[in-house]
Design a protein around this motif. Structure first.
Motif, PDB file in Angstrom:
ATOM      1  N   PRO A  56      30.522 -10.156 -20.839  1.00  0.00           N
ATOM      2  CA  PRO A  56      29.111 -10.253 -20.429  1.00  0.00           C
ATOM      3  C   PRO A  56      28.180 -10.400 -21.622  1.00  0.00           C
ATOM      4  O   PRO A  56      28.517 -10.038 -22.756  1.00  0.00           O
ATOM      5  N   GLU A  57      27.015 -10.896 -21.352  1.00  0.00           N
ATOM      6  CA  GLU A  57      26.009 -11.032 -22.394  1.00  0.00           C
ATOM      7  C   GLU A  57      25.158  -9.772 -22.477  1.00  0.00           C
ATOM      8  O   GLU A  57      24.998  -9.040 -21.489  1.00  0.00           O
ATOM      9  N   CYS A  58      24.628  -9.528 -23.661  1.00  0.00           N
ATOM     10  CA  CYS A  58      23.806  -8.335 -23.887  1.00  0.00           C
ATOM     11  C   CYS A  58      22.560  -8.402 -23.001  1.00  0.00           C
ATOM     12  O   CYS A  58      21.777  -9.366 -23.099  1.00  0.00           O
ATOM     13  N   PRO A  59      22.330  -7.417 -22.133  1.00  0.00           N
ATOM     14  CA  PRO A  59      21.158  -7.465 -21.245  1.00  0.00           C
ATOM     15  C   PRO A  59      19.836  -7.398 -21.996  1.00  0.00           C
ATOM     16  O   PRO A  59      18.846  -8.003 -21.562  1.00  0.00           O
ATOM     17  N   SER A  60      19.802  -6.687 -23.117  1.00  0.00           N
ATOM     18  CA  SER A  60      18.564  -6.614 -23.901  1.00  0.00           C
ATOM     19  C   SER A  60      18.239  -7.967 -24.516  1.00  0.00           C
ATOM     20  O   SER A  60      17.075  -8.377 -24.575  1.00  0.00           O
ATOM     21  N   CYS A  61      19.271  -8.664 -24.989  1.00  0.00           N
ATOM     22  CA  CYS A  61      19.040 -10.009 -25.524  1.00  0.00           C
ATOM     23  C   CYS A  61      18.557 -10.957 -24.434  1.00  0.00           C
ATOM     24  O   CYS A  61      17.674 -11.799 -24.673  1.00  0.00           O
ATOM     25  N   LEU A  62      19.112 -10.840 -23.235  1.00  0.00           N
ATOM     26  CA  LEU A  62      18.681 -11.694 -22.129  1.00  0.00           C
ATOM     27  C   LEU A  62      17.206 -11.480 -21.819  1.00  0.00           C
ATOM     28  O   LEU A  62      16.475 -12.432 -21.520  1.00  0.00           O
ATOM     29  N   ARG A  63      16.766 -10.226 -21.915  1.00  0.00           N
ATOM     30  CA  ARG A  63      15.348  -9.944 -21.672  1.00  0.00           C
ATOM     31  C   ARG A  63      14.475 -10.565 -22.756  1.00  0.00           C
ATOM     32  O   ARG A  63      13.269 -10.759 -22.548  1.00  0.00           O
TER      33      ARG A  63
ATOM     34  N   ASN B 120      15.079 -13.527 -23.853  1.00  0.00           N
ATOM     35  CA  ASN B 120      15.362 -14.960 -23.695  1.00  0.00           C
ATOM     36  C   ASN B 120      16.386 -15.466 -24.708  1.00  0.00           C
ATOM     37  O   ASN B 120      16.256 -16.551 -25.276  1.00  0.00           O
ATOM     38  N   ARG B 121      17.395 -14.630 -24.946  1.00  0.00           N
ATOM     39  CA  ARG B 121      18.453 -14.980 -25.871  1.00  0.00           C
ATOM     40  C   ARG B 121      19.795 -14.690 -25.225  1.00  0.00           C
ATOM     41  O   ARG B 121      19.986 -13.632 -24.635  1.00  0.00           O
ATOM     42  N   ARG B 122      20.718 -15.615 -25.294  1.00  0.00           N
ATOM     43  CA  ARG B 122      22.063 -15.399 -24.756  1.00  0.00           C
ATOM     44  C   ARG B 122      22.967 -14.936 -25.900  1.00  0.00           C
ATOM     45  O   ARG B 122      23.049 -15.598 -26.941  1.00  0.00           O
ATOM     46  N   ASN B 123      23.640 -13.820 -25.689  1.00  0.00           N
ATOM     47  CA  ASN B 123      24.419 -13.253 -26.788  1.00  0.00           C
ATOM     48  C   ASN B 123      25.542 -12.375 -26.249  1.00  0.00           C
ATOM     49  O   ASN B 123      25.300 -11.322 -25.674  1.00  0.00           O
ATOM     50  N   SER B 124      26.772 -12.828 -26.422  1.00  0.00           N
ATOM     51  CA  SER B 124      27.929 -12.014 -26.021  1.00  0.00           C
ATOM     52  C   SER B 124      28.693 -11.496 -27.236  1.00  0.00           C
ATOM     53  O   SER B 124      29.846 -11.078 -27.118  1.00  0.00           O
TER      54      SER B 124
END
Length: 365
Positions: free
Chosen positions: A224-231, A233-237
Motif C-alpha cells: 500500500p501507499e503511505c496515506p499521509s503522502c496521499l493526503r 497528493n504524493r504517491r509513495n509506497s
C-alpha cells in the motif's frame, strides 16, 4: 554497493579458547558479585538470545554461524531503491514480514526479560541497551513504568518492528500498516488467518522475516501507499519498519546515547548476544577502553573473545538470572511485591533447534 552480513570473524573463532564450563551456582555467585550486590550502576546490553525462550529464534548458533543457513536478508539500499527493482524488493520484504510479524507481535516476555526488568526497577541496572526489535523489554516493565520512563531506561539500538516510516518521514503504527497489507492482499490475509487458526506459523527470524517456498509470486503482492503522502497528493509506497537494516547507519542520536549509557555506568553486563554486529561490539570496546569491567553471559562463542579484558560465562541467561536477582536483592526480592511478581512471571516457549521447519505453501496464489 557491496554490503556484507555481520558475523564473528573467522580469526576470532580460530583463536577462541575452549570455554570453561561452570555450574549454575558458580554463575549466579559470579554475576551477583559483578553487579556489586546492589552497589554502583551497571549497564546491560542484550541480543537475540534473550528472546529465544519467548519463541523467537536467535540468528546464530553456538559457533556464531546462522541457524538458518539459507538466510538472505534484504539490505537497506535494496529496500529503499526508488526503482522497479526496489519495488520488487519491497514486495518480497513485506510479504514475508506480513506473515512473520504476528509471532513477534504476540510474543510475551520470558523469565530473563522479567529478571532484567526487576534489576532495572530496583535501580541495579538503570539502562538496558537492546539489539532486539521485538519490544519485549518494554512489555516486561510496562506495568510499572510509563512510556516516558521506559524510553529513558530502554534504548532500542536497532529500532523496533512495531512502527513503520515512509521515505518522506511519515510514521504509523505497525498494526495499522499490517491491516492495510491484509486489505490490499485478501488471499494472503486469508492464508495468514489460517496459519494463526492452526497455530502453524512459519519459521520466523528475530526481524520478523519468514521462509517462503521457491516460486512464491512476490510480484503479485501489493504494497500500500503511505496515506499521509496521499493526503499531500504524493504517491509513495517506499515504506520500511523502523528497524535498522543491514547497510543502514544507526541514527547519530541513538549512537551517541548508547555511548553515553556506557560512560554513565560503572560496568557492563552483556546478555544473549554474539556481538557480531559492530554497533554492539563497539560498546563493549568502549567500556574496556574506559577500564570498566565487562561480563558476557551467552551460550557459545562471542566476538568479545578477542578482548582479553572481557570475562565470559557460557550459560543460558534463563538458567540463572532469576536467582541472580534474588541474591543481589536479598530479602528485598521477596518483600517487594512488584519484584516478587516479576520473578514469578514469564513464558517459556523455546523454538526447536532444527533447520527444517515446515514451509507454508499457500494454494491458489
Amino acid at each position: 554497493m557491496r554490503v556484507s552480513v555481520p558475523t564473528i570473524p573467522d580469526s576470532v573463532l580460530r583463536n577462541a579458547q575452549q570455554t570453561v564450563k561452570v555450574t549454575p551456582a558458580y554463575a549466579i555467585e559470579r554475576i551477583s558479585r559483578f553487579l556489586g550486590h546492589g552497589s554502583g550502576k551497571t549497564a546491560v546490553l542484550t541480543g537475540a538470545g534473550v528472546s529465544v525462550d519467548s519463541g523467537i529464534r536467535a540468528y546464530r548458533g553456538h559457533r556464531g554461524s546462522y541457524l538458518n543457513p539459507n538466510y538472505k536478508p534484504i539490505f537497506y539500499h535494496e529496500l529503499m531503491e526508488p526503482t522497479a527493482k526496489g519495488a520488487g524488493f519491497r514486495q518480497r520484504y513485506w510479504l514475508r514480514s506480513y506473515l512473520g510479524y504476528p509471532p513477534v507481535r504476540d510474543a510475551q516476555p520470558n523469565p530473563t526479560h522479567f529478571a532484567l526488568a526487576a534489576l532495572q526497577y530496583s535501580s541495579i541496572t538503570p539502562h538496558v541497551i537492546t539489539q532486539n526489535v521485538d519490544g519485549l523489554h518494554h512489555k516486561a516493565i510496562h506495568h510499572v513504568w510509563n512510556a516516558e520512563r521506559r524510553e529513558k531506561g530502554i534504548l532500542e539500538l536497532h529500532g523496533t518492528l512495531h512502527s513503520v516510516k515512509c521515505s518522506h518521514g511519515h510514521t504509523m503504527e505497525r498494526q495499522q500498516f499490517q491491516d492495510m497489507l491484509g486489505e490490499a492482499n485478501p488471499q494472503w490475509k486469508a492464508f495468514a488467518e489460517e496459519l494463526e487458526r492452526t497455530n502453524s506459523r512459519p519459521r520466523t527470524n528475530p526481524d520478523g522475516d519468514v521462509v517462503l517456498p521457491e516460486g512464491t509470486r512476490y510480484d503479485q503482492f501489493i504494497v500500500p501507499e503511505c496515506p499521509s503522502c496521499l493526503r499531500e497528493n504524493r504517491r509513495n509506497s517506499m515504506i520500511k519498519p523502523e528497524v535498522i537494516f543491514f547497510g543502514e547507519s544507526i541514527p547519530a542520536e541513538v549512537r551517541d546515547r548508547s555511548f553515553d549509557i556506557i560512560d554513565q555506568n560503572d560496568r557492563l553486563l552483556v546478555v544473549g548476544t554474539t556481538l557480531a554486529t559492530f554497533s554492539a561490539f563497539r560498546l563493549v570496546k568502549r567500556a574496556v577502553q574506559n577500564h570498566k569491567p565487562v561480563l558476557v553471559l551467552n551460550v557459545g562463542h562471542t566476538r568479545a573473545q578477542e578482548l582479553a579484558a572481557v570475562e565470559t560465562i557460557d550459560m543460558p541467561a534463563g538458567a540463572v538470572l532469576r536467582d541472580v536477582v534474588k541474591q543481589v536483592l536479598g530479602s528485598g526480592a521477596a518483600e517487594n511485591k512488584t519484584v516478587a511478581k516479576m520473578l514469578e512471571s514469564g513464558v517459556v516457549r523455546t523454538p526447536p533447534d532444527d533447520y527444517d521447519d515446515p514451509v507454508p505453501r499457500p494454494t491458489g496464489l
